[in-house]
Motif scaffolding. Structure first.
Motif, PDB file in Angstrom:
ATOM      1  N   GLU A  83       5.327   8.867   3.546  1.00 34.87           N
ATOM      2  CA  GLU A  83       6.724   8.645   3.888  1.00 34.87           C
ATOM      3  C   GLU A  83       7.120   7.224   3.493  1.00 34.87           C
ATOM      4  O   GLU A  83       6.436   6.268   3.837  1.00 34.87           O
ATOM      5  CB  GLU A  83       6.895   8.831   5.398  1.00 34.87           C
TER       6      GLU A  83
ATOM      7  N   ILE B 248      16.921   6.392   5.821  1.00 38.32           N
ATOM      8  CA  ILE B 248      16.614   7.549   4.974  1.00 38.32           C
ATOM      9  C   ILE B 248      15.183   7.384   4.481  1.00 38.32           C
ATOM     10  O   ILE B 248      14.787   6.300   4.041  1.00 38.32           O
ATOM     11  CB  ILE B 248      17.558   7.645   3.762  1.00 38.32           C
ATOM     12  N   TYR B 249      14.416   8.465   4.585  1.00 37.81           N
ATOM     13  CA  TYR B 249      13.021   8.468   4.166  1.00 37.81           C
ATOM     14  C   TYR B 249      12.835   9.437   3.004  1.00 37.81           C
ATOM     15  O   TYR B 249      13.599  10.389   2.850  1.00 37.81           O
ATOM     16  CB  TYR B 249      12.118   8.901   5.324  1.00 37.81           C
ATOM     17  N   ARG B 250      11.795   9.205   2.209  1.00 33.10           N
ATOM     18  CA  ARG B 250      11.434  10.101   1.104  1.00 33.10           C
ATOM     19  C   ARG B 250       9.952  10.438   1.214  1.00 33.10           C
ATOM     20  O   ARG B 250       9.134   9.577   1.531  1.00 33.10           O
ATOM     21  CB  ARG B 250      11.697   9.433  -0.236  1.00 33.10           C
TER      22      ARG B 250
ATOM     23  N   ASN C  71      15.754  16.653  -2.865  1.00 32.65           N
ATOM     24  CA  ASN C  71      16.400  15.948  -3.963  1.00 32.65           C
ATOM     25  C   ASN C  71      16.201  16.799  -5.212  1.00 32.65           C
ATOM     26  O   ASN C  71      15.178  16.724  -5.884  1.00 32.65           O
ATOM     27  CB  ASN C  71      15.806  14.550  -4.140  1.00 32.65           C
TER      28      ASN C  71
ATOM     29  N   GLU D 142      13.991  14.279   1.114  1.00 36.72           N
ATOM     30  CA  GLU D 142      14.639  13.102   1.685  1.00 36.72           C
ATOM     31  C   GLU D 142      15.229  13.508   3.021  1.00 36.72           C
ATOM     32  O   GLU D 142      15.725  14.626   3.156  1.00 36.72           O
ATOM     33  CB  GLU D 142      15.683  12.549   0.719  1.00 36.72           C
TER      34      GLU D 142
END
Length: 148
Positions: free
Chosen positions: A46, A61-63, A91, A145
């Protein structure tokens, strides 16, 4: 790598990046150096990539990138409840799949139907579904995301 440039930088600054500057702002924002370093995609980790601002609500916001091998005519599921997200999306511009052993990539059918490229979606039970409807095994690269 995408870089953001400020205008009117002092001549002694490198031209290929932006730089932190003093500000009187009372708003929490990410530094320019932090933004410059957030272009990497790290698999199975993360990474905080920005802020979601909606009115008075501000969330990080995390990816997370998930890579899965899926055999032909097979559906797999990945439990996402450990992410503890409040909103999540795929995404689509950064996600793709490829035939196993082949360097060419294909788009993914995100909304259902019958596509040789397969399906990918997050359901209401916090589960990522990847369905390979192809006659060949494929490797899926899914960029998630989300906010918490």
């Amino acid at each position: 790598m995408m870089l953001i440039r400020k205008t009117q930088q002092p001549s002694n600054y490198p031209s290929n990046s932006i730089h932190d500057a003093y500000s009187e702002s009372q708003t929490d924002i990410y530094s320019c150096n932090y933004i410059n370093n957030q272009n990497d995609f790290i698999v199975d980790k993360e990474v905080k990539i920005g802020k979601w601002v909606e009115g008075n609500i501000v969330k990080d916001i995390y990816r997370k990138v998930i890579i899965k091998n899926v055999n032909s005519n097979t559906q797999i599921q990945e439990d996402l409840s450990s992410l503890n997200y409040s909103s999540i999306w795929i995404n689509q511009a950064k996600s793709f799949n490829q035939y196993s052993g082949n360097s060419s990539t294909s788009s993914i059918n995100w909304y259902g139907g019958t596509s040789d490229y397969g399906l990918c979606y997050v359901n209401s039970s916090n589960v990522l579904n990847i369905k390979n409807q192809s006659t060949a095994s494929r490797k899926y690269y899914i960029v998630l995301e989300y906010t918490k």
